[in-house]
Design a protein around this motif. Structure first.
Motif, PDB file in Angstrom:
ATOM      1  N   HIS A   1       0.849  -1.195   0.000  1.00 39.01           N
ATOM      2  CA  HIS A   1       0.000   0.000   0.000  1.00 39.01           C
ATOM      3  C   HIS A   1       0.889   1.251   0.000  1.00 39.01           C
ATOM      4  O   HIS A   1       1.511   1.578   1.012  1.00 39.01           O
ATOM      5  CB  HIS A   1      -0.906   0.008   1.237  1.00 39.01           C
ATOM      6  CG  HIS A   1      -1.977  -1.035   1.207  1.00 39.01           C
ATOM      7  ND1 HIS A   1      -3.234  -0.780   0.717  1.00 39.01           N
ATOM      8  CD2 HIS A   1      -1.968  -2.339   1.589  1.00 39.01           C
ATOM      9  CE1 HIS A   1      -3.983  -1.885   0.819  1.00 39.01           C
ATOM     10  NE2 HIS A   1      -3.228  -2.840   1.349  1.00 39.01           N
TER      11      HIS A   1
ATOM     12  N   ASP B   1       0.131   4.445  -0.101  1.00 39.07           N
ATOM     13  CA  ASP B   1      -0.300   5.593   0.700  1.00 39.07           C
ATOM     14  C   ASP B   1      -0.048   5.401   2.202  1.00 39.07           C
ATOM     15  O   ASP B   1      -0.292   6.308   2.990  1.00 39.07           O
ATOM     16  CB  ASP B   1      -1.776   5.898   0.449  1.00 39.07           C
ATOM     17  CG  ASP B   1      -2.682   4.699   0.685  1.00 39.07           C
ATOM     18  OD1 ASP B   1      -2.154   3.593   0.936  1.00 39.07           O
ATOM     19  OD2 ASP B   1      -3.908   4.857   0.593  1.00 39.07           O
ATOM     20  N   LYS B   2       0.464   4.241   2.580  1.00 34.34           N
ATOM     21  CA  LYS B   2       0.793   3.991   3.988  1.00 34.34           C
ATOM     22  C   LYS B   2       2.292   4.087   4.258  1.00 34.34           C
ATOM     23  O   LYS B   2       2.752   3.810   5.378  1.00 34.34           O
ATOM     24  CB  LYS B   2       0.276   2.611   4.407  1.00 34.34           C
ATOM     25  CG  LYS B   2      -1.242   2.499   4.366  1.00 34.34           C
ATOM     26  CD  LYS B   2      -1.719   1.130   4.803  1.00 34.34           C
ATOM     27  CE  LYS B   2      -3.239   1.038   4.759  1.00 34.34           C
ATOM     28  NZ  LYS B   2      -3.731  -0.299   5.187  1.00 34.34           N
ATOM     29  N   LEU B   3       3.054   4.462   3.232  1.00 30.80           N
ATOM     30  CA  LEU B   3       4.513   4.524   3.343  1.00 30.80           C
ATOM     31  C   LEU B   3       4.995   5.960   3.501  1.00 30.80           C
ATOM     32  O   LEU B   3       4.345   6.899   3.020  1.00 30.80           O
ATOM     33  CB  LEU B   3       5.162   3.923   2.089  1.00 30.80           C
ATOM     34  CG  LEU B   3       4.898   2.450   1.775  1.00 30.80           C
ATOM     35  CD1 LEU B   3       5.567   2.080   0.456  1.00 30.80           C
ATOM     36  CD2 LEU B   3       5.395   1.551   2.888  1.00 30.80           C
TER      37      LEU B   3
ATOM     38  N   LYS C   1       7.461   9.086   2.464  1.00 31.29           N
ATOM     39  CA  LYS C   1       7.774   9.551   1.112  1.00 31.29           C
ATOM     40  C   LYS C   1       8.998   8.861   0.518  1.00 31.29           C
ATOM     41  O   LYS C   1       9.013   8.498  -0.660  1.00 31.29           O
ATOM     42  CB  LYS C   1       7.971  11.068   1.124  1.00 31.29           C
ATOM     43  CG  LYS C   1       8.143  11.673  -0.261  1.00 31.29           C
ATOM     44  CD  LYS C   1       8.189  13.186  -0.189  1.00 31.29           C
ATOM     45  CE  LYS C   1       8.344  13.787  -1.575  1.00 31.29           C
ATOM     46  NZ  LYS C   1       8.353  15.275  -1.534  1.00 31.29           N
TER      47      LYS C   1
ATOM     48  N   ASP D   1      10.129   5.884   1.045  1.00 29.84           N
ATOM     49  CA  ASP D   1       9.832   4.510   0.653  1.00 29.84           C
ATOM     50  C   ASP D   1       8.944   4.463  -0.597  1.00 29.84           C
ATOM     51  O   ASP D   1       9.061   3.542  -1.412  1.00 29.84           O
ATOM     52  CB  ASP D   1       9.146   3.786   1.810  1.00 29.84           C
ATOM     53  CG  ASP D   1      10.084   3.538   2.987  1.00 29.84           C
ATOM     54  OD1 ASP D   1      11.319   3.605   2.781  1.00 29.84           O
ATOM     55  OD2 ASP D   1       9.600   3.311   4.111  1.00 29.84           O
TER      56      ASP D   1
ATOM     57  N   TYR E   1      -1.260   0.578  -9.425  1.00 30.74           N
ATOM     58  CA  TYR E   1      -1.223   0.717  -7.969  1.00 30.74           C
ATOM     59  C   TYR E   1      -1.579  -0.611  -7.287  1.00 30.74           C
ATOM     60  O   TYR E   1      -2.682  -1.132  -7.502  1.00 30.74           O
ATOM     61  CB  TYR E   1      -2.221   1.784  -7.511  1.00 30.74           C
ATOM     62  CG  TYR E   1      -1.942   3.157  -8.061  1.00 30.74           C
ATOM     63  CD1 TYR E   1      -1.118   4.054  -7.380  1.00 30.74           C
ATOM     64  CD2 TYR E   1      -2.501   3.571  -9.268  1.00 30.74           C
ATOM     65  CE1 TYR E   1      -0.860   5.316  -7.883  1.00 30.74           C
ATOM     66  CE2 TYR E   1      -2.248   4.831  -9.790  1.00 30.74           C
ATOM     67  CZ  TYR E   1      -1.432   5.689  -9.089  1.00 30.74           C
ATOM     68  OH  TYR E   1      -1.166   6.945  -9.602  1.00 30.74           O
TER      69      TYR E   1
ATOM     70  N   SER F   1      -4.337   1.391  -4.053  1.00 29.68           N
ATOM     71  CA  SER F   1      -4.142   2.403  -3.017  1.00 29.68           C
ATOM     72  C   SER F   1      -3.081   3.418  -3.448  1.00 29.68           C
ATOM     73  O   SER F   1      -2.071   3.060  -4.057  1.00 29.68           O
ATOM     74  CB  SER F   1      -3.727   1.765  -1.695  1.00 29.68           C
ATOM     75  OG  SER F   1      -2.425   1.220  -1.775  1.00 29.68           O
ATOM     76  N   GLY F   2      -3.331   4.676  -3.143  1.00 32.69           N
ATOM     77  CA  GLY F   2      -2.401   5.739  -3.486  1.00 32.69           C
ATOM     78  C   GLY F   2      -2.806   6.528  -4.712  1.00 32.69           C
ATOM     79  O   GLY F   2      -2.236   7.587  -4.983  1.00 32.69           O
TER      80      GLY F   2
ATOM     81  N   ASP G   1      -3.827  10.042  -3.778  1.00 30.78           N
ATOM     82  CA  ASP G   1      -2.885  10.712  -2.871  1.00 30.78           C
ATOM     83  C   ASP G   1      -1.925  11.579  -3.695  1.00 30.78           C
ATOM     84  O   ASP G   1      -1.225  11.067  -4.569  1.00 30.78           O
ATOM     85  CB  ASP G   1      -2.114   9.666  -2.076  1.00 30.78           C
ATOM     86  CG  ASP G   1      -1.212  10.261  -1.008  1.00 30.78           C
ATOM     87  OD1 ASP G   1      -0.217  10.925  -1.386  1.00 30.78           O
ATOM     88  OD2 ASP G   1      -1.481  10.054   0.194  1.00 30.78           O
TER      89      ASP G   1
END
Length: 409
Positions: free
Chosen positions: A128, A130-132, A134, A136, A160, A164-165, A168
Motif C-alpha cells: 500500500h 499511501d501507507k509509506l 515519502k 519509501d 497501484y 491504493s495511493g 494521494d
C-alpha cells in the motif's frame, strides 16, 4: 531428281511451319502471362500509398492486463493468448520475480517482453503506497523502474497495488516522475478524454489537477480499469455469470465508439489464471471462453503501451490512430506497420543575389526553379480484356512477330 528436290523442299516447308507454330504458341502463352501480370500490378500504386487494411472491428477495442506476475499467467494464460494472436500488459512485482513460489522468473518475463507483450511496473514489494513514508514511496516507484531497465525493459506505465495511493497527491507526483501513465480501478470503461458521462460528467479532459489544485477523478495517472476478479470476489459469481458480465462490459463501448472513432476502451484486469481456489482466480474454461469471444467478434486487442498522452490537449489516444480524430484503420492484432520512405521530387533551389532588395525570410534568398514532375509510380501497361478500349501498345509486338513469322516483314 526433281521429285527428290520437291520432297526435300516439302520437308523444309513443314519444318518451318512447325517451328512457326511452336514460336506462335510460345508468344501466345507469354502474352497471356504478361496480361495477368499487368492485371496484378495495376493495383501496385494503391498498395504502396494507402494503409493496409486487415481484420479488426474499428468500434471495438479491448486492453488486457495481468497483475502480480503470477506464474499461471505465463503457463496457462499465455498459450491461449498465443492461440488467438493477442498481446497483453503484464504488471510485475520486481522482488517476486524468481524469488517467490508461484510467480514468474526473469526468463519468463523476458520471453513475454521479447514476444511483444508489454511489461510494466507493479512496484517493488506490492504494498500500500499511501501507507509509506515519502522516501519509501520513492524507492517503490524508482526501484521498480530501474529493476526492469536493468533487464532491457522500459516500463511505460504503473499499476497501484491494491489500488491504493491513486487519490494521494504525494504518490501521484512521484509516479509522474517515472511513468507516462498509471492504472487503477474499478470502472467498466476508460474514457480517453476522462469524461465518463455517468461517473464524472463535469470533467472534460485528463488533467491531473483541477483549477483549485484538487486531484481529478480520472487522469493520466488514474486510468480506470475493470477487475473482474474483484467483481467476482464481492459477489461470488459463477463462470456463467462472469462470462455474461464480461460480454456486456466489452460491448458497452459501442454506444461511445462510432464510425471508427474511439473514445472509450474497456481495460480488463486478471490475476491468477487456472489456479485452484476462487480468490482472484479466473478458471481456464472462463478465460478461454472470453478470449474466444473477443476473437470471434473481431475485437482489436491492445496493450497499455499502445496508449499515448497528448500534453497539449490533455487527451489519451491510441498510438496507431490519429490523435485528434482517433480514426481506426482495421488491423490484425500485433500487426506492426513498416513506415514508408518518402521519395523527394523537388529540385534543389539555387541562391541568387538579392542586393538592394528588402526580401526577408529564408525563401527570400532563392529564385524558384520550375520543377520537373518526377513520377514515382510504376508505369502500368494496358490489360487486354474483352470489349475494352485498350490501345495497341501491348498488341503491336505480338502482331509484329506474326508478320515476321509469315514473311510479311
Amino acid at each position: 531428281m526433281y521429285d527428290d528436290f520437291d520432297h526435300i523442299k516439302s520437308l523444309q516447308s513443314n519444318k518451318i511451319k512447325s517451328t512457326r507454330i511452336i514460336i506462335i504458341s510460345f508468344m501466345v502463352i507469354l502474352f497471356m502471362i504478361m496480361s495477368n501480370l499487368s492485371t496484378d500490378y495495376a493495383f501496385l500504386p494503391k498498395v504502396v500509398s494507402t494503409p493496409v487494411e486487415t481484420g479488426g472491428n474499428d468500434n471495438k477495442v479491448v486492453i488486457l492486463n495481468f497483475d502480480d506476475s503470477r506464474k499461471s499467467q505465463y503457463t496457462n494464460a499465455k498459450p491461449i493468448l498465443d492461440k488467438y494472436g493477442f498481446k497483453a500488459t503484464f504488471y510485475v512485482v520486481c522482488t517476486y520475480i524468481g524469488a517467490k513460489e508461484g510467480y514468474m522468473n526473469w526468463q519468463e518475463v523476458e520471453t513475454l517482453h521479447r514476444e511483444g507483450h508489454d511489461i510494466a511496473s507493479h512496484g517493488m514489494h506490492h504494498i500500500h503506497l499511501d501507507k509509506l513514508p515519502k522516501k519509501d514511496i520513492q524507492f517503490e516507484l524508482s526501484g521498480s523502474k530501474k529493476c526492469l531497465q536493468d533487464r532491457g525493459i522500459n516500463a511505460k506505465s504503473f499499476a497501484y497495488p491494491f489500488d491504493s495511493g491513486s487519490d494521494d497527491k504525494t504518490v501521484i507526483n512521484i509516479v509522474a516522475k517515472y511513468y507516462e501513465m498509471a492504472r487503477t480501478g474499478n470502472d467498466a470503461l476508460a474514457f480517453l478524454r476522462c469524461d465518463n458521462p455517468k461517473i464524472q460528467p463535469t470533467q472534460t479532459d485528463c488533467r491531473t489537477y483541477t483549477d483549485k489544485d484538487g486531484l481529478t477523478y480520472a487522469n493520466r495517472y488514474t486510468v480506470r480499469a475493470w477487475s473482474q476478479d474483484a467483481t467476482r470476489n464481492e459477489n461470488s459469481y459463477s463462470d456463467t455469470v462472469m462470462l455474461d458480465k464480461f460480454i456486456k462490459i466489452v460491448n458497452s463501448q459501442t454506444k461511445y465508439n462510432n464510425d471508427g472513432t474511439i473514445t472509450a476502451i474497456p481495460i480488463i484486469v486478471y490475476h491468477r489464471v487456472g489456479e485452484s481456489g476462487e480468490i482472484y482466480n479466473t478458471s481456464l474454461k472462463l478465460f478461454e471462453a472470453q478470449m474466444k469471444y473477443l476473437y470471434e467478434n473481431d475485437f482489436m486487442v491492445l496493450t497499455m503501451a499502445d496508449l499515448a498522452y497528448n500534453d497539449k490537449s490533455n487527451y489519451f489516444s491510441v498510438k496507431e490512430f490519429q490523435p485528434e480524430t482517433m480514426t481506426v484503420v482495421k488491423s490484425t492484432p500485433n500487426f506492426t506497420e513498416v513506415p514508408l520512405k518518402l521519395v523527394s521530387t523537388e529540385v534543389p533551389l539555387k541562391p541568387v543575389s538579392t542586393t538592394g532588395s528588402n526580401v526577408t525570410g529564408t525563401m527570400g534568398n532563392f529564385t524558384e526553379v520550375p520543377l520537373i514532375p518526377v513520377s514515382t509510380e510504376v508505369p502500368l501497361k494496358p490489360v487486354s480484356t474483352t470489349g475494352s478500349n485498350v490501345t495497341g501498345t501491348m498488341v503491336n509486338p505480338i502482331m509484329d512477330a506474326f508478320k515476321i513469322l509469315f514473311g510479311q516483314q
